[in-house]
Design a protein around this motif. Sequence first.
Motif, short mmCIF file in Angstrom:
data_model
loop_
_atom_site.label_atom_id
_atom_site.label_comp_id
_atom_site.label_asym_id
_atom_site.label_seq_id
_atom_site.Cartn_x
_atom_site.Cartn_y
_atom_site.Cartn_z
N ALA A 69 0.84 -1.29 -0.40
CA ALA A 69 0.15 0.27 0.40
C ALA A 69 0.75 1.31 -0.33
CB ALA A 69 -0.99 -0.17 1.39
N ARG A 70 1.47 2.08 -1.02
CA ARG A 70 2.28 2.59 -1.27
C ARG A 70 1.49 4.02 -0.83
NH1 ARG A 70 -0.19 1.69 -5.98
NH2 ARG A 70 -1.24 2.83 -7.01
N PRO A 71 2.70 5.07 -0.37
CA PRO A 71 2.07 5.89 0.47
C PRO A 71 1.48 7.13 -0.65
CG PRO A 71 4.84 5.97 0.40
CD PRO A 71 3.97 4.76 -0.45
N PHE A 72 0.16 7.89 0.28
CA PHE A 72 -0.66 8.74 -1.04
C PHE A 72 -0.44 10.62 0.34
CE2 PHE A 72 -1.75 4.73 -2.78
CZ PHE A 72 -2.17 5.05 -4.48
N GLY A 73 -0.99 11.26 -1.06
CA GLY A 73 -1.33 12.37 -0.01
C GLY A 73 -2.68 12.86 0.31
N ARG A 74 -3.14 13.64 1.86
CA ARG A 74 -4.17 13.48 2.20
C ARG A 74 -5.31 13.28 1.20
NH1 ARG A 74 -6.54 18.14 3.25
NH2 ARG A 74 -4.98 19.05 2.37
N GLN A 128 -7.85 9.48 -3.48
CA GLN A 128 -8.30 7.67 -2.92
C GLN A 128 -7.61 6.68 -2.40
OE1 GLN A 128 -10.19 6.71 -6.89
NE2 GLN A 128 -12.30 6.64 -5.62
N GLY A 129 -6.04 6.51 -2.22
CA GLY A 129 -6.51 5.54 -2.01
C GLY A 129 -5.65 3.61 -2.76
N VAL A 130 -6.19 2.89 -2.31
CA VAL A 130 -5.70 1.49 -2.64
C VAL A 130 -6.46 0.78 -2.52
CG1 VAL A 130 -3.34 1.81 -3.83
CG2 VAL A 130 -3.31 0.85 -1.37
N LYS A 131 -6.76 -0.33 -2.97
CA LYS A 131 -7.50 -1.55 -2.87
C LYS A 131 -6.83 -2.35 -2.02
CE LYS A 131 -11.55 -2.90 -5.52
NZ LYS A 131 -11.68 -3.50 -6.09
N GLY A 132 -7.66 -2.45 -0.51
CA GLY A 132 -7.07 -3.56 -0.13
C GLY A 132 -7.42 -5.35 -0.07
#
Length: 181
Positions: free
Chosen positions: A32-37, A40-44
Amino acid sequence: DEVLSVKVTDGKKDVLLCSSSGKIIRFAETDARPFGRVSQGVKGIELNDDEKIIGMEIIDDSVEILSVTANGYGKRTSVSEYRRQSRGGKGILAMKLTDKNGDIIDIKPVTDKDDLMIITDKGQVIRTRISGISLMGRTTQGVRLIKLKEGENVVAVSNVAEEEAAEEVIGSTDNSGNETN
């Protein structure tokens, strides 16, 4: 959508996500790579329309996973039974769910030295030793942890570490508000 859980980690452990259908996925945090605030993020884990996430934990190989159902059943499972996968998959079965044991409501990383508190929607609260809960395979139904009345359901569980339990006793007060040390 809502935030279910936030955990602080060192970036070297595994993420465990559990769905209401009893499926668990374990993947490396680094997947799960880092993203900004505002991202959307990544699907777990891949969910069906009728599923939701009921728990997220950061784990390593030193713990066991406690699974608890709405009808008061639960079990401990060695974390090694949950193989590491790529994130975004369907996951693997964490617990066999039936009408008897009900839906899975929570997962917790535990050790033999912990205690477990179980709370029902009718106000019943019990505390039990984790070591007294059977260690079982991941595809079993579990054992009864609490006897429920008709229409009663487990709504919350919490593990209490041994140090926390000792601190509660040391810092406790009697009915008049005086410390009992």
